[in-house]
Design a protein around this motif. Structure first.
Motif, PDB file in Angstrom:
ATOM      1  N   SER A 168       1.125  -1.482   0.213  1.00 50.21           N
ATOM      2  CA  SER A 168       0.048  -0.169  -0.280  1.00 50.21           C
ATOM      3  C   SER A 168       0.983   1.421   0.298  1.00 50.21           C
ATOM      4  CB  SER A 168      -1.260   0.211   1.635  1.00 50.21           C
ATOM      5  OG  SER A 168       0.192  -0.151   2.399  1.00 50.21           O
ATOM      6  N   SER A 169       2.084   1.017   0.791  1.00 46.03           N
ATOM      7  CA  SER A 169       2.892   2.327   0.169  1.00 46.03           C
ATOM      8  C   SER A 169       3.421   3.075  -0.804  1.00 46.03           C
ATOM      9  CB  SER A 169       4.401   2.234   1.093  1.00 46.03           C
ATOM     10  OG  SER A 169       5.748   1.167   0.244  1.00 46.03           O
TER      11      SER A 169
ATOM     12  N   GLN B  41      -2.695  -4.844   4.016  1.00 50.94           N
ATOM     13  CA  GLN B  41      -3.431  -4.415   5.377  1.00 50.94           C
ATOM     14  C   GLN B  41      -4.979  -4.212   4.815  1.00 50.94           C
ATOM     15  OE1 GLN B  41      -2.544  -3.105  10.124  1.00 50.94           O
ATOM     16  NE2 GLN B  41      -1.755  -1.441   8.105  1.00 50.94           N
TER      17      GLN B  41
ATOM     18  N   ILE C  81      -0.407  -8.367   9.090  1.00 54.32           N
ATOM     19  CA  ILE C  81       1.281  -9.020   9.811  1.00 54.32           C
ATOM     20  C   ILE C  81       0.983  -8.958  10.911  1.00 54.32           C
ATOM     21  CG2 ILE C  81       2.247  -6.901   9.987  1.00 54.32           C
ATOM     22  CD1 ILE C  81       5.029  -7.522   8.269  1.00 54.32           C
TER      23      ILE C  81
ATOM     24  N   ASN D 224       8.233  -4.879   1.744  1.00 57.19           N
ATOM     25  CA  ASN D 224       8.096  -3.430   1.882  1.00 57.19           C
ATOM     26  C   ASN D 224       7.097  -3.097   3.074  1.00 57.19           C
ATOM     27  OD1 ASN D 224       9.119  -1.013   1.935  1.00 57.19           O
ATOM     28  ND2 ASN D 224       7.468  -0.512   0.319  1.00 57.19           N
ATOM     29  N   THR D 225       7.548  -4.060   4.156  1.00 59.06           N
ATOM     30  CA  THR D 225       6.360  -3.990   5.211  1.00 59.06           C
ATOM     31  C   THR D 225       7.547  -2.523   6.174  1.00 59.06           C
ATOM     32  OG1 THR D 225       6.837  -6.182   6.288  1.00 59.06           O
ATOM     33  CG2 THR D 225       5.141  -5.405   5.476  1.00 59.06           C
ATOM     34  N   GLY D 226       6.720  -1.998   7.229  1.00 58.56           N
ATOM     35  CA  GLY D 226       7.698  -1.283   8.220  1.00 58.56           C
ATOM     36  C   GLY D 226       6.569  -0.307   9.138  1.00 58.56           C
TER      37      GLY D 226
ATOM     38  N   TYR E 280      13.210   0.747  16.602  1.00 65.40           N
ATOM     39  CA  TYR E 280      13.148   0.965  14.550  1.00 65.40           C
ATOM     40  C   TYR E 280      14.396   0.304  14.149  1.00 65.40           C
ATOM     41  CZ  TYR E 280      12.332   2.578  10.205  1.00 65.40           C
ATOM     42  OH  TYR E 280      12.850   2.705   8.390  1.00 65.40           O
TER      43      TYR E 280
ATOM     44  N   LYS F 106      16.053  -2.946  12.626  1.00 61.85           N
ATOM     45  CA  LYS F 106      16.381  -2.962  10.733  1.00 61.85           C
ATOM     46  C   LYS F 106      17.789  -3.483  10.925  1.00 61.85           C
ATOM     47  CE  LYS F 106      12.670  -0.953   8.503  1.00 61.85           C
ATOM     48  NZ  LYS F 106      12.384  -1.774   7.661  1.00 61.85           N
TER      49      LYS F 106
ATOM     50  N   GLY G  53      18.034   4.654   2.448  1.00 58.01           N
ATOM     51  CA  GLY G  53      18.554   6.282   2.853  1.00 58.01           C
ATOM     52  C   GLY G  53      17.727   6.551   3.998  1.00 58.01           C
TER      53      GLY G  53
ATOM     54  N   ASP H 171      12.766  10.511   5.448  1.00 53.78           N
ATOM     55  CA  ASP H 171      12.099  10.839   5.884  1.00 53.78           C
ATOM     56  C   ASP H 171      12.525  11.998   6.981  1.00 53.78           C
ATOM     57  OD1 ASP H 171       9.952   9.535   5.632  1.00 53.78           O
ATOM     58  OD2 ASP H 171      10.049   7.467   6.706  1.00 53.78           O
TER      59      ASP H 171
HETATM   60  N1  NAP Z   1      10.330   6.022   4.145  1.00 57.88           N
HETATM   61  C1  NAP Z   1      11.546   6.367   4.770  1.00 57.88           C
HETATM   62  O1  NAP Z   1      11.912   7.635   4.426  1.00 57.88           O
HETATM   63  C2  NAP Z   1      12.564   5.258   4.683  1.00 57.88           C
HETATM   64  C3  NAP Z   1      13.283   5.803   5.128  1.00 57.88           C
HETATM   65  C4  NAP Z   1      14.629   4.213   4.689  1.00 57.88           C
HETATM   66  C5  NAP Z   1      13.691   3.107   5.432  1.00 57.88           C
HETATM   67  N2  NAP Z   1      12.342   2.894   4.801  1.00 57.88           N
HETATM   68  C6  NAP Z   1      12.158   1.290   4.844  1.00 57.88           C
HETATM   69  O2  NAP Z   1      11.198   1.413   4.043  1.00 57.88           O
HETATM   70  C7  NAP Z   1      10.303   0.036   4.123  1.00 57.88           C
HETATM   71  C8  NAP Z   1       9.131   1.112   3.252  1.00 57.88           C
HETATM   72  O3  NAP Z   1       9.026   2.387   4.034  1.00 57.88           O
HETATM   73  P1  NAP Z   1       7.833   3.134   3.163  1.00 57.88           P
HETATM   74  O4  NAP Z   1       8.421   4.663   3.414  1.00 57.88           O
HETATM   75  O5  NAP Z   1       7.087   3.385   2.365  1.00 57.88           O
HETATM   76  O6  NAP Z   1       7.141   3.376   4.778  1.00 57.88           O
HETATM   77  P2  NAP Z   1       5.193   2.933   4.898  1.00 57.88           P
HETATM   78  O7  NAP Z   1       5.043   3.750   3.314  1.00 57.88           O
HETATM   79  O8  NAP Z   1       5.514   3.390   6.195  1.00 57.88           O
HETATM   80  O9  NAP Z   1       4.670   1.586   4.081  1.00 57.88           O
HETATM   81  C9  NAP Z   1       4.676   0.789   5.089  1.00 57.88           C
HETATM   82  C10 NAP Z   1       4.152  -0.641   4.613  1.00 57.88           C
HETATM   83  O10 NAP Z   1       4.286  -1.693   5.735  1.00 57.88           O
HETATM   84  C11 NAP Z   1       2.957  -1.705   6.380  1.00 57.88           C
HETATM   85  N3  NAP Z   1       1.682  -2.237   7.775  1.00 57.88           N
HETATM   86  C12 NAP Z   1       2.706  -1.389   8.415  1.00 57.88           C
HETATM   87  N4  NAP Z   1       2.140  -2.095  10.199  1.00 57.88           N
HETATM   88  C13 NAP Z   1       1.719  -2.837   9.094  1.00 57.88           C
HETATM   89  C14 NAP Z   1       0.731  -4.046   9.826  1.00 57.88           C
HETATM   90  N5  NAP Z   1       0.480  -3.396  11.234  1.00 57.88           N
HETATM   91  N6  NAP Z   1       0.011  -4.736   9.099  1.00 57.88           N
HETATM   92  C15 NAP Z   1       0.693  -5.044   7.763  1.00 57.88           C
HETATM   93  N7  NAP Z   1       0.638  -3.737   7.228  1.00 57.88           N
HETATM   94  C16 NAP Z   1       1.678  -3.238   7.518  1.00 57.88           C
HETATM   95  C17 NAP Z   1       1.847  -0.455   5.290  1.00 57.88           C
HETATM   96  O11 NAP Z   1       0.418  -0.595   5.154  1.00 57.88           O
HETATM   97  P3  NAP Z   1      -0.045   0.325   5.814  1.00 57.88           P
HETATM   98  O12 NAP Z   1      -0.425   1.392   4.772  1.00 57.88           O
HETATM   99  O13 NAP Z   1      -1.698  -0.534   5.601  1.00 57.88           O
HETATM  100  O14 NAP Z   1      -0.507   0.787   7.112  1.00 57.88           O
HETATM  101  C18 NAP Z   1       2.778  -0.015   4.567  1.00 57.88           C
HETATM  102  O15 NAP Z   1       2.549  -0.888   2.949  1.00 57.88           O
HETATM  103  C19 NAP Z   1      10.388  -0.120   5.595  1.00 57.88           C
HETATM  104  O16 NAP Z   1      10.868  -0.712   5.277  1.00 57.88           O
HETATM  105  C20 NAP Z   1      10.659   1.310   6.192  1.00 57.88           C
HETATM  106  O17 NAP Z   1      11.518   0.844   7.571  1.00 57.88           O
HETATM  107  C21 NAP Z   1      11.537   3.755   4.579  1.00 57.88           C
END
Ligand code: NAP
Length: 255
Positions: free
Chosen positions: A12-13, A35, A58, A84-86, A146, A150, A179, A182
């Motif tokens: 979904s992200s 989700q 999850i 790509n969950t987080g 967090y 990771k 990276g 955020d």
């Molecule tokens: N964004 C950044 O700046 C950044 C930087 C470094 C690393 N990352 C890593 O990249 C990955 C994805 O990041 P993103 O920015 O795309 O994150 P995001 O937009 O928060 O998306 C995370 C995904 O995980 C799912 N998720 C979270 N909690 C859940 C639950 N309880 N059950 C099922 N699904 C769940 C979310 O689903 P819902 O939308 O349904 O909640 C979403 O699809 C993560 O591992 C994050 O740590 C992100």
């Protein structure tokens, strides 16, 4: 299997959708796990290839395992599973509940997905397991659980990769170290921000090249290298003082 097929877990992200779009443009058929599957129906129908949506619970490892097995069998296998969950949050009071939620999603859920995907690839005899991780795992940090989660994910992937080699199976394990986008956004540092389409392009390119580990975008490789190298008293910016703080301390000493 002749038709390229991919399962995206946590679809979904914004980044997942961009990756799904680019894979679909390349003719890859998709299974999207989210989700709230309803929220992805319209998007999945807009893609140029077949894309089915499935629910992802999850926080329940048995449910994750059953869903992934069911999706796998409905597709007749897959070439790629991309995780790509987080979950991330910061509260200086460090209440337990958010820490527990992060561990549930990023550690328990992550390993349930990756363990299941690995065993499915092992039985199939080939495939690629990739995950979007974070350079936050390189060191501890204020979002305590967090950062630690990771580090777990990175270590887990190294173990799976070694296990694939031990089994002499062509299973590629790709760790995509994203990276701290955020953080860059919060600091309003546009230098570090990359458009999602470019991030997705680099993720797909790395997966296609069968990379074991890659930093996305590329410039974060330098930050990762420095992060690993820095002694704690430099890495921990809480030790750093602004000029105003230093002046105030000097003035206090004089009094
Ligand atoms: N964004 C950044 O700046 C950044 C930087 C470094 C690393 N990352 C890593 O990249 C990955 C994805 O990041 P993103 O920015 O795309 O994150 P995001 O937009 O928060 O998306 C995370 C995904 O995980 C799912 N998720 C979270 N909690 C859940 C639950 N309880 N059950 C099922 N699904 C769940 C979310 O689903 P819902 O939308 O349904 O909640 C979403 O699809 C993560 O591992 C994050 O740590 C992100």
């Amino acid at each position: 299997m002749t038709q390229a097929t991919a399962i995206i877990v946590g679809a979904s992200s914004l980044l997942s959708r961009e990756i799904a779009k680019q894979l679909a443009d390349d003719g890859v058929e998709l299974a999207l796990l989210a989700q709230d599957p309803q929220s992805l129906i319209e998007f999945s129908q807009s893609l140029p290839t077949k894309a089915e949506v499935f629910p992802l619970q999850i926080d329940d490892p048995q449910a994750v395992i059953s869903t992934l097995n069911a999706v796998w069998h409905s597709l007749g296998g897959a070439h790629l599973v991309l995780v790509n969950t987080g979950l991330n949050s910061y509260d200086p009071e460090l209440p337990w509940q958010p820490e527990q939620d992060i561990i549930t999603v990023n550690v328990q859920g992550f390993s349930a997905i990756c363990n299941t995907a690995f065993r499915l690839f092992r039985d199939q005899g080939y495939g690629q397991l990739a995950a979007i991780n974070s350079i936050a795992g390189l060191r501890g940090g204020p979002n305590v659980a967090y950062h630690a989660s990771k580090a777990f994910a990175e270590n887990y992937f190294e173990g799976l990769s070694m296990h694939a080699q031990r089994l002499k199976l062509p299973i590629t394990i790709t760790d995509i170290q994203l990276g701290l986008l955020d953080k860059a956004a919060l600091q309003q540092s546009r230098i570090w921000l990359s458009p999602p389409a470019e991030v997705a392009r680099q993720v797909i390119k790395a997966m296609q090249a069968g990379k074991r580990k890659v930093y996305v975008t590329k410039r974060w490789r330098l930050v990762a290298w420095l992060t690993k190298l820095l002694p704690e008293f430099v890495y921990n910016t809480r030790h750093w003082k602004t000029k105003a703080q230093k002046r105030a301390e000097k003035a206090a000493k004089k009094d």
